[in-house]
Write an enzyme that holds these catalytic residues in place. Structure first.
Site, PDB file in Angstrom:
ATOM      1  N   ASP A 103     -46.867 -51.344  -1.667  1.00 41.82           N
ATOM      2  CA  ASP A 103     -47.484 -52.216  -2.799  1.00 41.82           C
ATOM      3  C   ASP A 103     -49.044 -52.425  -2.464  1.00 41.82           C
ATOM      4  O   ASP A 103     -49.275 -52.534  -1.228  1.00 41.82           O
ATOM      5  CB  ASP A 103     -46.640 -53.586  -3.081  1.00 41.82           C
ATOM      6  CG  ASP A 103     -47.048 -54.173  -4.434  1.00 41.82           C
ATOM      7  OD1 ASP A 103     -47.487 -53.525  -5.079  1.00 41.82           O
ATOM      8  OD2 ASP A 103     -46.888 -55.321  -4.358  1.00 41.82           O
TER       9      ASP A 103
ATOM     10  N   ASN B  24     -46.357 -38.906  -8.602  1.00 38.25           N
ATOM     11  CA  ASN B  24     -47.434 -38.426  -8.003  1.00 38.25           C
ATOM     12  C   ASN B  24     -47.783 -38.929  -6.534  1.00 38.25           C
ATOM     13  O   ASN B  24     -48.145 -38.372  -5.596  1.00 38.25           O
ATOM     14  CB  ASN B  24     -48.727 -38.900  -8.584  1.00 38.25           C
ATOM     15  CG  ASN B  24     -48.975 -38.233 -10.029  1.00 38.25           C
ATOM     16  OD1 ASN B  24     -48.660 -36.998 -10.176  1.00 38.25           O
ATOM     17  ND2 ASN B  24     -49.160 -38.956 -11.090  1.00 38.25           N
ATOM     18  N   LYS B  25     -47.399 -40.166  -6.345  1.00 36.37           N
ATOM     19  CA  LYS B  25     -47.408 -40.780  -4.855  1.00 36.37           C
ATOM     20  C   LYS B  25     -46.479 -39.929  -3.995  1.00 36.37           C
ATOM     21  O   LYS B  25     -46.722 -39.748  -3.126  1.00 36.37           O
ATOM     22  CB  LYS B  25     -46.913 -42.369  -4.973  1.00 36.37           C
ATOM     23  CG  LYS B  25     -47.805 -43.235  -5.474  1.00 36.37           C
ATOM     24  CD  LYS B  25     -47.187 -44.745  -5.162  1.00 36.37           C
ATOM     25  CE  LYS B  25     -48.210 -45.786  -5.724  1.00 36.37           C
ATOM     26  NZ  LYS B  25     -47.695 -47.266  -5.802  1.00 36.37           N
TER      27      LYS B  25
ATOM     28  N   HIS C 191     -57.695 -48.185   2.021  1.00 35.91           N
ATOM     29  CA  HIS C 191     -56.416 -49.071   2.206  1.00 35.91           C
ATOM     30  C   HIS C 191     -55.233 -48.085   2.175  1.00 35.91           C
ATOM     31  O   HIS C 191     -54.448 -48.187   3.198  1.00 35.91           O
ATOM     32  CB  HIS C 191     -56.461 -49.962   1.229  1.00 35.91           C
ATOM     33  CG  HIS C 191     -56.223 -49.783  -0.234  1.00 35.91           C
ATOM     34  ND1 HIS C 191     -57.316 -48.940  -0.844  1.00 35.91           N
ATOM     35  CD2 HIS C 191     -55.485 -50.053  -1.239  1.00 35.91           C
ATOM     36  CE1 HIS C 191     -57.214 -48.804  -2.100  1.00 35.91           C
ATOM     37  NE2 HIS C 191     -56.065 -49.512  -2.356  1.00 35.91           N
TER      38      HIS C 191
HETATM   39  P1  ITT Z   1     -46.105 -48.350  -8.711  1.00 35.52           P
HETATM   40  O1  ITT Z   1     -45.561 -48.089  -9.988  1.00 35.52           O
HETATM   41  O2  ITT Z   1     -45.859 -47.424  -7.390  1.00 35.52           O
HETATM   42  O3  ITT Z   1     -45.935 -49.906  -8.167  1.00 35.52           O
HETATM   43  P2  ITT Z   1     -49.197 -49.012  -9.261  1.00 35.52           P
HETATM   44  O4  ITT Z   1     -49.978 -48.287 -10.223  1.00 35.52           O
HETATM   45  O5  ITT Z   1     -48.830 -50.385  -9.763  1.00 35.52           O
HETATM   46  O6  ITT Z   1     -47.810 -48.107  -8.889  1.00 35.52           O
HETATM   47  P3  ITT Z   1     -49.887 -50.153  -6.737  1.00 35.52           P
HETATM   48  O7  ITT Z   1     -48.842 -50.934  -6.535  1.00 35.52           O
HETATM   49  O8  ITT Z   1     -50.535 -49.219  -5.480  1.00 35.52           O
HETATM   50  O9  ITT Z   1     -49.985 -48.931  -7.952  1.00 35.52           O
HETATM   51  O10 ITT Z   1     -51.585 -50.623  -7.256  1.00 35.52           O
HETATM   52  C1  ITT Z   1     -51.519 -51.865  -8.082  1.00 35.52           C
HETATM   53  C2  ITT Z   1     -52.751 -51.952  -8.812  1.00 35.52           C
HETATM   54  O11 ITT Z   1     -53.633 -52.256  -7.945  1.00 35.52           O
HETATM   55  C3  ITT Z   1     -53.221 -50.698  -9.518  1.00 35.52           C
HETATM   56  O12 ITT Z   1     -52.576 -50.666 -10.738  1.00 35.52           O
HETATM   57  C4  ITT Z   1     -54.708 -50.824  -9.605  1.00 35.52           C
HETATM   58  O13 ITT Z   1     -54.860 -51.826 -10.598  1.00 35.52           O
HETATM   59  C5  ITT Z   1     -54.949 -51.609  -8.343  1.00 35.52           C
HETATM   60  N1  ITT Z   1     -55.270 -50.803  -7.215  1.00 35.52           N
HETATM   61  C6  ITT Z   1     -54.322 -50.388  -6.037  1.00 35.52           C
HETATM   62  N2  ITT Z   1     -55.111 -49.551  -5.338  1.00 35.52           N
HETATM   63  C7  ITT Z   1     -56.198 -49.082  -5.688  1.00 35.52           C
HETATM   64  C8  ITT Z   1     -57.180 -48.137  -5.658  1.00 35.52           C
HETATM   65  O14 ITT Z   1     -57.132 -47.310  -4.634  1.00 35.52           O
HETATM   66  N3  ITT Z   1     -58.277 -47.927  -6.653  1.00 35.52           N
HETATM   67  C9  ITT Z   1     -58.219 -48.832  -7.637  1.00 35.52           C
HETATM   68  N4  ITT Z   1     -57.406 -49.898  -7.918  1.00 35.52           N
HETATM   69  C10 ITT Z   1     -56.168 -49.928  -6.950  1.00 35.52           C
END
Ligand code: ITT
Length: 192
Positions: free
Chosen positions: A68, A11-12, A176
């Site tokens: 991240d 998705n990303k 962000h």
């Molecule tokens: P990857 O597999 O790519 O690491 P991920 O779900 O861990 O995907 P991120 O590293 O971007 O995604 O984010 C880590 C966590 O931070 C995510 O699971 C949320 O709990 C929180 N988070 C990050 N961005 C957010 C957002 O825009 N809104 C709400 N929570 C967010």
């Protein structure tokens, strides 16, 4: 011109592929047959993004980047930070994560927090790190149905609604991730 986005999250990759100018195309780890789950062992978002991008550079020698993100709460000394996804345990349960934050805040008034997103880019022998950040506060109830993760309890500065209430259109302008993505795209234009 191809560049690797060091993630298994399609998705990303799909989302970003819609934003990069045509001659550039992004490939996921799966697209280059890299099935390894690269462990996020860093203690900062910057370190984790670097670990993932450097793994790809070292193993495949290709231009690549990684990201991240996480929530950082002032009163919790920046927690959950790198542990945002698994704050309440390895099962990565959103509701449990939110409950844990509330518990640890112990009811303090208007707790300040920010979301940060960090990209690490390895491009033509140079490396770059840049971040997007949005400041705001947390509330003690969940409001709204949009977004994901901590969105229902986060109100960005200058607004009265949570990210989950504001919806994708507003969130994608001020988040962000949106800010970090703009910086990434500026750097990628050298590939054109
Ligand atoms: P990857 O597999 O790519 O690491 P991920 O779900 O861990 O995907 P991120 O590293 O971007 O995604 O984010 C880590 C966590 O931070 C995510 O699971 C949320 O709990 C929180 N988070 C990050 N961005 C957010 C957002 O825009 N809104 C709400 N929570 C967010």
């Amino acid at each position: 011109m191809k560049i690797i986005f060091a993630t298994h999250n399609h998705n990303k990759v799909k989302e970003l592929n819609q934003l990069v100018p045509k001659p550039i195309s992004l490939l996921s780890l799966d697209d280059i047959n890299c099935t390894k789950e690269i462990e996020e062992t860093g203690s900062t978002l910057e370190e984790n993004a670097k670990i993932k991008a450097d793994y790809v550079l070292k193993k495949y020698g290709l231009n690549c980047f990684s990201d991240d993100s996480g929530l950082e709460v002032d009163a919790l000394q920046g927690a959950p930070g790198v542990f945002s996804a698994r704050y309440a345990g390895p099962e990565k349960n959103n509701d449990a994560n939110i409950e844990k934050i509330w518990e640890e805040l112990g009811g303090i008034l208007n707790p300040k927090a920010c979301f940060r997103s960090v990209f690490h880019l390895n491009l033509n022998g140079k490396s770059y790190s840049f971040e997007g950040r949005v400041d705001g506060k947390l509330i003690y109830e969940k409001r709204g149905s949009g977004g994901f993760g901590y969105d229902p309890i986060f109100i960005p500065e200058g607004f009265e609604k949570t990210f989950a209430e504001l919806g994708d259109e507003v969130k994608n302008k001020i988040s962000h991730r949106a800010k970090a993505t703009m910086l990434l795209l500026e750097h990628l234009t050298v590939l054109l």
